[in-house]
Write a protein that holds these residues in place. Sequence first.
Motif, short mmCIF file in Angstrom:
data_model
loop_
_atom_site.label_atom_id
_atom_site.label_comp_id
_atom_site.label_asym_id
_atom_site.label_seq_id
_atom_site.Cartn_x
_atom_site.Cartn_y
_atom_site.Cartn_z
N PRO A 1 0.84 -1.20 0.00
CA PRO A 1 0.00 0.00 0.00
C PRO A 1 0.87 1.25 0.00
N THR A 2 0.53 2.19 -0.85
CA THR A 2 1.32 3.41 -1.01
C THR A 2 0.38 4.60 -0.83
N PRO A 3 0.80 5.64 -0.11
CA PRO A 3 -0.12 6.75 0.13
C PRO A 3 -0.60 7.40 -1.18
N ALA A 4 -1.88 7.67 -1.23
CA ALA A 4 -2.45 8.42 -2.35
C ALA A 4 -2.31 9.91 -2.07
N LYS A 5 -2.63 10.73 -3.06
CA LYS A 5 -2.48 12.18 -2.90
C LYS A 5 -3.78 12.84 -2.42
N ARG A 6 -4.92 12.34 -2.93
CA ARG A 6 -6.19 13.04 -2.69
C ARG A 6 -7.16 12.26 -1.82
N VAL A 7 -6.89 10.99 -1.57
CA VAL A 7 -7.82 10.16 -0.78
C VAL A 7 -7.03 9.35 0.25
N ALA A 8 -7.76 8.85 1.25
CA ALA A 8 -7.10 8.06 2.31
C ALA A 8 -6.82 6.62 1.87
N ALA A 9 -7.62 6.11 0.92
CA ALA A 9 -7.40 4.75 0.42
C ALA A 9 -6.03 4.67 -0.24
N PRO A 10 -5.34 3.53 -0.10
CA PRO A 10 -3.98 3.44 -0.64
C PRO A 10 -3.93 3.06 -2.12
N LEU A 11 -2.87 3.52 -2.79
CA LEU A 11 -2.51 2.98 -4.09
C LEU A 11 -1.92 1.59 -3.87
N ILE A 12 -1.84 0.81 -4.94
CA ILE A 12 -1.17 -0.49 -4.88
C ILE A 12 0.07 -0.41 -5.77
N ALA A 13 1.25 -0.50 -5.15
CA ALA A 13 2.50 -0.27 -5.89
C ALA A 13 2.68 -1.26 -7.03
N GLU A 14 2.19 -2.49 -6.88
CA GLU A 14 2.40 -3.52 -7.89
C GLU A 14 1.49 -3.36 -9.11
N CYS A 15 0.47 -2.49 -9.04
CA CYS A 15 -0.45 -2.30 -10.16
C CYS A 15 0.11 -1.24 -11.11
N PHE A 16 -0.13 -1.40 -12.42
CA PHE A 16 0.48 -0.47 -13.37
C PHE A 16 -0.27 0.84 -13.49
N ALA A 17 -1.52 0.87 -12.99
CA ALA A 17 -2.27 2.13 -12.96
C ALA A 17 -3.06 2.20 -11.67
N ASN A 18 -3.23 3.40 -11.15
CA ASN A 18 -4.00 3.64 -9.93
C ASN A 18 -4.83 4.91 -10.11
N LEU A 19 -6.11 4.82 -9.78
CA LEU A 19 -7.02 5.94 -9.95
C LEU A 19 -7.61 6.32 -8.60
N GLU A 20 -7.34 7.54 -8.15
CA GLU A 20 -7.90 8.01 -6.87
C GLU A 20 -9.30 8.56 -7.13
N CYS A 21 -10.27 8.06 -6.40
CA CYS A 21 -11.68 8.35 -6.70
C CYS A 21 -12.47 8.80 -5.48
N LYS A 22 -13.48 9.65 -5.74
CA LYS A 22 -14.47 9.98 -4.71
C LYS A 22 -15.85 9.67 -5.25
N VAL A 23 -16.73 9.23 -4.36
CA VAL A 23 -18.11 8.92 -4.75
C VAL A 23 -18.86 10.22 -5.03
N VAL A 24 -19.50 10.29 -6.20
CA VAL A 24 -20.26 11.50 -6.54
C VAL A 24 -21.75 11.26 -6.72
N ASP A 25 -22.17 10.00 -6.80
CA ASP A 25 -23.61 9.74 -6.94
C ASP A 25 -23.96 8.42 -6.27
N ARG A 26 -24.92 8.48 -5.34
CA ARG A 26 -25.33 7.28 -4.60
C ARG A 26 -26.78 6.91 -4.84
N ARG A 27 -27.40 7.51 -5.87
CA ARG A 27 -28.84 7.29 -6.07
C ARG A 27 -29.19 5.84 -6.37
N LEU A 28 -28.26 5.11 -7.00
CA LEU A 28 -28.56 3.71 -7.33
C LEU A 28 -27.88 2.72 -6.37
N VAL A 29 -27.37 3.23 -5.26
CA VAL A 29 -26.71 2.32 -4.30
C VAL A 29 -27.74 1.43 -3.62
#
Lengths: 176, 176
Positions: free
Chosen positions: B101-129
């Motif tokens: 686990p590697t610190p992300a820049k914008r979120v508390a969830a970690p990046l995964i160093a072994e993955c070739f891409a990492n996308l930091e995300c925030k939830v923006v719509d919960r209407r269909l949850v």
Amino acid sequence: MKELELARVYQLIEPGPVVLLTTARNGRANVMTMSWHMMVEFEPPLIACVVSAADYSFAALRATKECVIAIPAVRLAQEVVNIGNCSGRDVAKFEKFGLTPTPAKRVAAPLIAECFANLECKVVDRRLVKMYNLFVVEVLQAWIDRSQKNPKTIHHQGYGKCVVDGETLKLKSKMR
Amino acid sequence: MKELELARVYQLIEPGPVVLLTTARNGRANVMTMSWHMMVEFEPPLIACVVSAADYSFAALRATKECVIAIPAVRLAQEVVNIGNCSGRDVAKFEKFGLTPTPAKRVAAPLIAECFANLECKVVDRRLVKMYNLFVVEVLQAWIDRSQKNPKTIHHQGYGKCVVDGETLKLKSKMR
């Protein structure tokens, strides 16, 4: 085409193939190319998909609440891109691209005979259409052409670049 | 990891790879395997995904409204299946599966160093949850590890069977 049990539809959509989406409105069939789709539920199978309001198919899908999701194998790759590069406003796409529309059982939109799988769908949730052009559809009936052996699907990476299915891995899994 | 421009995120998600989703809650990081996701908008990139209410990650995602979507290449395939076959309720998955686990820049969830891409995300719509466990997330920041050359992703076909990216086609396209 043979019937495919609905519980197995996820095995077709989950891998993320480029698909074709057909609609029919006022007796006119149309087809578009789509890569923005995902499974939402196993059974009955629910699929979410984004059909842009700029697409000619959008109005037909919204009005008729029906479509067919057809899955092409790699031999149709160039046609799939070409279908995505023009509009049903201007072109009778089934004729232009040599696709054979075949009557569906539960919806007015046609199956595509050249595709190895066809899923007859009805729209079941439109709450996210206004904001994201996101429809949730239920698969009512699924068809598979078993004469196409081990069909390789295509996955779009942008700008006409596609990756084709390669080797298959059978990994140890506890999943059902 | 280098920054990846947000307008190119769709090229990673649209082909339908199996991904890993990380969350962090009360100082504890977790990771799950996910194949039910799709693009919803190019820029800012919006991604829809289904995280089952039965998954341990569901409560963390709902409460923190943050996650990282990490994309593994084929060398992680067996780990990806194993991660999907156990729960963060019982297992400290980063340790068990040797992920960094590697610190992300914008979120508390970690990046995964072994993955070739990492996308930091925030939830923006919960209407269909509530009805479908369907979240819409916005990608705030994207990272790519260019030291992994031509990473081959995996696509799940059910029961641990996966297809790996094969040949690349460059088809004539009018698309931007």
